[in-house]
Structures are given as C-alpha cells and as structure tokens.
Design a protein around this motif. Structure first.
Motif, PDB file in Angstrom:
ATOM      1  N   GLY A 220       0.823  -1.207   0.000  1.00 51.14           N
ATOM      2  CA  GLY A 220       0.000   0.000   0.000  1.00 51.14           C
ATOM      3  C   GLY A 220       0.854   1.252   0.000  1.00 51.14           C
ATOM      4  O   GLY A 220       0.574   2.221  -0.722  1.00 51.14           O
ATOM      5  N   ILE A 221       1.907   1.238   0.804  1.00 54.03           N
ATOM      6  CA  ILE A 221       2.832   2.375   0.839  1.00 54.03           C
ATOM      7  C   ILE A 221       3.580   2.494  -0.480  1.00 54.03           C
ATOM      8  O   ILE A 221       3.689   3.586  -1.060  1.00 54.03           O
ATOM      9  N   LYS A 226       4.836   5.415  -5.378  1.00 49.34           N
ATOM     10  CA  LYS A 226       5.699   4.970  -6.479  1.00 49.34           C
ATOM     11  C   LYS A 226       7.035   4.474  -5.933  1.00 49.34           C
ATOM     12  O   LYS A 226       8.108   4.971  -6.264  1.00 49.34           O
ATOM     13  N   SER A 227       6.918   3.463  -5.079  1.00 47.74           N
ATOM     14  CA  SER A 227       8.086   2.827  -4.440  1.00 47.74           C
ATOM     15  C   SER A 227       8.924   3.837  -3.666  1.00 47.74           C
ATOM     16  O   SER A 227      10.155   3.884  -3.769  1.00 47.74           O
ATOM     17  N   LEU A 228       8.223   4.651  -2.874  1.00 50.36           N
ATOM     18  CA  LEU A 228       8.863   5.626  -1.979  1.00 50.36           C
ATOM     19  C   LEU A 228       9.707   6.639  -2.743  1.00 50.36           C
ATOM     20  O   LEU A 228      10.778   7.061  -2.285  1.00 50.36           O
ATOM     21  N   THR A 229       9.216   7.072  -3.891  1.00 50.48           N
ATOM     22  CA  THR A 229       9.912   8.093  -4.679  1.00 50.48           C
ATOM     23  C   THR A 229       9.049   9.320  -4.932  1.00 50.48           C
ATOM     24  O   THR A 229       9.551  10.302  -5.474  1.00 50.48           O
ATOM     25  N   ASN A 230       7.776   9.292  -4.549  1.00 54.75           N
ATOM     26  CA  ASN A 230       6.886  10.388  -4.923  1.00 54.75           C
ATOM     27  C   ASN A 230       5.910  10.701  -3.796  1.00 54.75           C
ATOM     28  O   ASN A 230       5.170   9.841  -3.330  1.00 54.75           O
ATOM     29  N   GLY A 231       5.917  11.946  -3.341  1.00 50.63           N
ATOM     30  CA  GLY A 231       4.943  12.414  -2.365  1.00 50.63           C
ATOM     31  C   GLY A 231       5.036  11.775  -1.002  1.00 50.63           C
ATOM     32  O   GLY A 231       4.033  11.706  -0.288  1.00 50.63           O
ATOM     33  N   CYS A 232       6.203  11.300  -0.611  1.00 58.68           N
ATOM     34  CA  CYS A 232       6.314  10.618   0.683  1.00 58.68           C
ATOM     35  C   CYS A 232       7.100  11.455   1.685  1.00 58.68           C
ATOM     36  O   CYS A 232       7.840  12.366   1.330  1.00 58.68           O
ATOM     37  N   SER A 327       1.287  14.826 -12.065  1.00 58.93           N
ATOM     38  CA  SER A 327       2.156  15.999 -12.157  1.00 58.93           C
ATOM     39  C   SER A 327       3.495  15.750 -11.479  1.00 58.93           C
ATOM     40  O   SER A 327       3.547  15.228 -10.367  1.00 58.93           O
ATOM     41  N   ARG A 328       4.546  16.130 -12.162  1.00 62.79           N
ATOM     42  CA  ARG A 328       5.889  16.173 -11.569  1.00 62.79           C
ATOM     43  C   ARG A 328       6.378  17.617 -11.503  1.00 62.79           C
ATOM     44  O   ARG A 328       7.547  17.873 -11.259  1.00 62.79           O
ATOM     45  N   ALA A 354      -1.210  16.953  -4.924  1.00 62.27           N
ATOM     46  CA  ALA A 354      -0.383  17.763  -5.820  1.00 62.27           C
ATOM     47  C   ALA A 354       0.142  16.936  -6.980  1.00 62.27           C
ATOM     48  O   ALA A 354       0.241  17.425  -8.110  1.00 62.27           O
ATOM     49  N   ARG A 355       0.466  15.667  -6.731  1.00 63.42           N
ATOM     50  CA  ARG A 355       1.071  14.822  -7.759  1.00 63.42           C
ATOM     51  C   ARG A 355       0.074  13.919  -8.479  1.00 63.42           C
ATOM     52  O   ARG A 355       0.366  13.422  -9.561  1.00 63.42           O
TER      53      ARG A 355
END
Length: 392
Positions: A220-221, A226-232, A327-328, A354-355
């Motif tokens: 879930g995380i 995205k494998s702890l690359t986005n919005g974390c 969005s990036r 935001a993303r």
C-alpha cells in the motif's frame, strides 16, 4: 516563638471554621477530588496513542463496516485489513466493503495473492452495521445513499473536510494511508506473526500482525508513493522499515508484477498516439473504455514522456467521463487543477493531491443538462490546459 504561635492560631481558626461549616468544607473537598480525578482522566486520555483511541472507539460496537473508496486500490484494501486486525480479540466484528470494481491488475493481484475476501455493496442499505469507518477517503461516495452516511471514524491521507463523529485522523502530508495504520500497530506494540499467514488469518489473533497484513501495508505504501519516490515523508520510510520484518518478499513481488490486461496496453497506446502536448503539459482523450482503471495507468505512462511534466487523460464509460491527472511539476497541483476544471459542471467531481488527481463528469451534464450551457470536449481540453498553466 511568635511564628509558631501564629501558626497555631491559624490551625485553630481553620478547625473552628470547619466545625462551624461542615457541609461547605465537605463540598469543597468533593470539588477538589473531582477536579483531581478529571485531571488524571484528561492526562490519560491525551496520552493515549491515536491507535489506542481508535480501538476504544470501535470496541463500543458489536458490528462495524469498514468502507473503502468505490474502486479500492492496495492502500485502501490494506488499511481496511488493518482496521479488522485492530479489533481482533474484542467483541467487535468488522465487514470490509466497497461499492465499485477491483479491476486494475495490481489490485486484483493484491486480492488474489493475499487471499482476501471483501464484500461488494450496491447502496447504503446493504451496509449491515452499527457504525461505519472510512479508510483512504474522508467522505463516503460512489453509491446511492452515500451522502447520508455519518462515519464514526475517518482515517485518511487525502485532503478534504470529512470527519468522524468520534475519531478523525487525516494526515494529508503522508504518502499513504497504510503508513498511518503501520504507525498505530507499532505504537500499540503489535508483534509480527511467526507463520507465513494468509489473508484469511487477518482479524483473528489479537495483538499480532499477520504476514498478509504486513505485506499488504508495505505494498500500500509502495503503490501510493511509487516505491517511496513520490509524495512521501520520513514517516513513510519509517513505516516501510517497520513492516519489512513481517512481510513476504515473494508475495510482494507477485503483487507488484502481475500480468497486464490487453485493453490497458491498447488504452496506453491510444493515449500516447492521440496526445496533444503544449510543453510541458499534455492531454489525451482515449475515448470509450470498458476498464476504467486503464485511464490512470495511461496517465502514468504519458507522464514518463520526455519534456512532459503534467498530464491529464480522460476516457468514457457508460455515460461518464473519467479523469486521471499526474504531475511532476511543482507549479501544477494536479488535484486542484482538475477541481477547477469541473467546478461549474453539474454533478461533476474532481480533486486529489499535488502529484495525483482524478474526477468524473456525467457526459449528459457536459452537454447542458441541468444549470449551465454545457461544455464541449474541445472546451474541456482547453480548460485542462488553462488549469495546468495556472490560468483557470
């Protein structure tokens, strides 16, 4: 000697006053004891962890319904499982509900690999419970009667104004709702099960974290960040580190790498072929689809194109246009952009992070049904570009 004498006189005066006004003194003593007791209770209440407070709230009910958003993703499903496990060992039973479809390959793999059993509902009348808990969304939606549901508890990481009657924990800066539940389990000192348990064992053994739950929360995380690359945030990494001990690597790999539906590939192809790019933004209308989960997957694919930093993909199914945005670009809050695009279209919905954002618009209302003059697909596209560029 003078001070001792004065002190003695004060004690004598106090004793005399007490003997003359016994009821008043007794009343003051009772009030002081009540205030002390209230202070102790308040301290204990405020010092409870959110997970402990949630468990106490849910323990007041015999039957609760854990409601996921209409088309649940791994984060929603894992969060629902965590609620089931939190009430294990109490007199509270939980039913895990959704109203839409589980269609996306990774979502179906999540359910199959972890051997999970969720219940589908058509309307609010199908909910047979004393209280409703919302996970991974903060306002019930997507089925008749949803607007009348008043949840007892809300646990979410999406922005919104929905609250629970007795418990609300919305952490919109977190990358996943699963992170919040991992935090609950760690603070409650739940222990990982030694056995490689299946999903059917979730909710049965109190104070433990079955392997299926640990694996589910981990994915879930991963899926929502995205494998702890986005919005974390750091909390997402900490939760993943905590869950690592109890998860199953083979199950996680099978969920993350499922076979892909042929239509998903076709929709992705249409999104790329029919795209319109006004650098650095892109828009694509993939037309009619049977699998609406293909639309956000197409948006994921289109976002990876060189020179594109924000995208919106739309497609239609059964008279409803579905919207997916990515969005990036720090200048483009895609959730707010989509919300602005659909703001004056009757019965339309839109919003998100935001993303990542999404929405849906009834096609008949776009054509002018109800208040307003309607809006064409071409006008809608122009709105999207205006919103992404900050002009709407």
């Amino acid at each position: 000697m003078t001070r001792v004498a004065a002190g003695g006189l004060q004690v004598d005066a106090a004793a005399a006053y007490a003997s003359e006004n016994p009821l008043l003194v007794a009343g003051v003593a009772v009030v002081l004891l009540a205030l002390l007791g209230a202070g102790i209770w308040l301290y204990r209440y405020l010092s409870r962890t959110p997970g402990e407070r949630l468990r106490r709230v849910l323990a007041d009910y015999d039957r609760i319904a854990v409601l996921m958003h209409p088309n649940p993703d791994p984060d929603a499903m894992a969060s629902a499982l965590a609620v089931d496990q939190l009430v294990a060992g109490t007199n509270t039973s939980a039913s895990l509900l959704y109203s839409g479809e589980i269609r996306r390959p990774e979502n179906r793999a999540f359910q199959t690999v972890l051997d999970l059993d969720f219940n589908h509902i058509e309307t609010s009348e199908d909910i047979d419970a004393e209280a409703v808990v919302l996970v991974d969304h903060n306002t019930a939606r997507g089925f008749p009667g949803a607007e009348g549901i008043e949840p007892v508890a809300v646990i979410d990481h999406h922005p919104g104004n929905g609250t629970g009657d007795a418990f609300t924990d919305v952490r919109s800066d977190y990358g996943a709702c699963a992170t919040i539940f991992a935090d609950y389990l760690e603070q409650l000192e739940f222990e990982f099960s030694d056995a490689q348990s299946s999903g059917s064992e979730v909710g049965t053994s109190a104070g433990t974290i079955p392997c299926a739950l640990a694996t589910g929360l981990m994915y879930g995380i991963q899926s929502d960040t995205k494998s702890l690359t986005n919005g974390c945030q750091s909390e997402d990494f900490a939760a993943a580190a905590f869950l690592y001990e109890g998860m199953d690597n083979d199950q996680l790999n099978r969920i993350a790498n499922p076979q892909v539906d042929a239509e998903v590939l076709e929709v992705k192809s249409r999104a790329i072929t029919d795209r319109e790019v006004r650098a650095p933004y892109a828009f694509s209308d993939v037309g009619e689809v049977s699998n609406t989960d293909a639309i956000p997957q197409a948006a994921d694919e289109l976002e990876t194109l060189e020179g594109v930093s924000a995208v919106v993909v739309v497609g239609e199914k059964q008279g409803t246009m579905r919207i997916a945005g990515r969005s990036r670009d720090d200048r483009v809050h895609i959730g707010r952009a989509i919300e602005a695009v659909v703001d004056d279209i009757p019965m339309a919905e839109g919003g998100g992070h935001a993303r990542m954002g999404g929405g849906k618009v009834p096609v008949e209302h776009m054509a002018g049904l109800g208040p307003g003059d309607g809006i064409s697909r071409e006008d809608f596209r122009e709105r999207v570009f205006d919103a992404m560029s900050g002009e709407l």
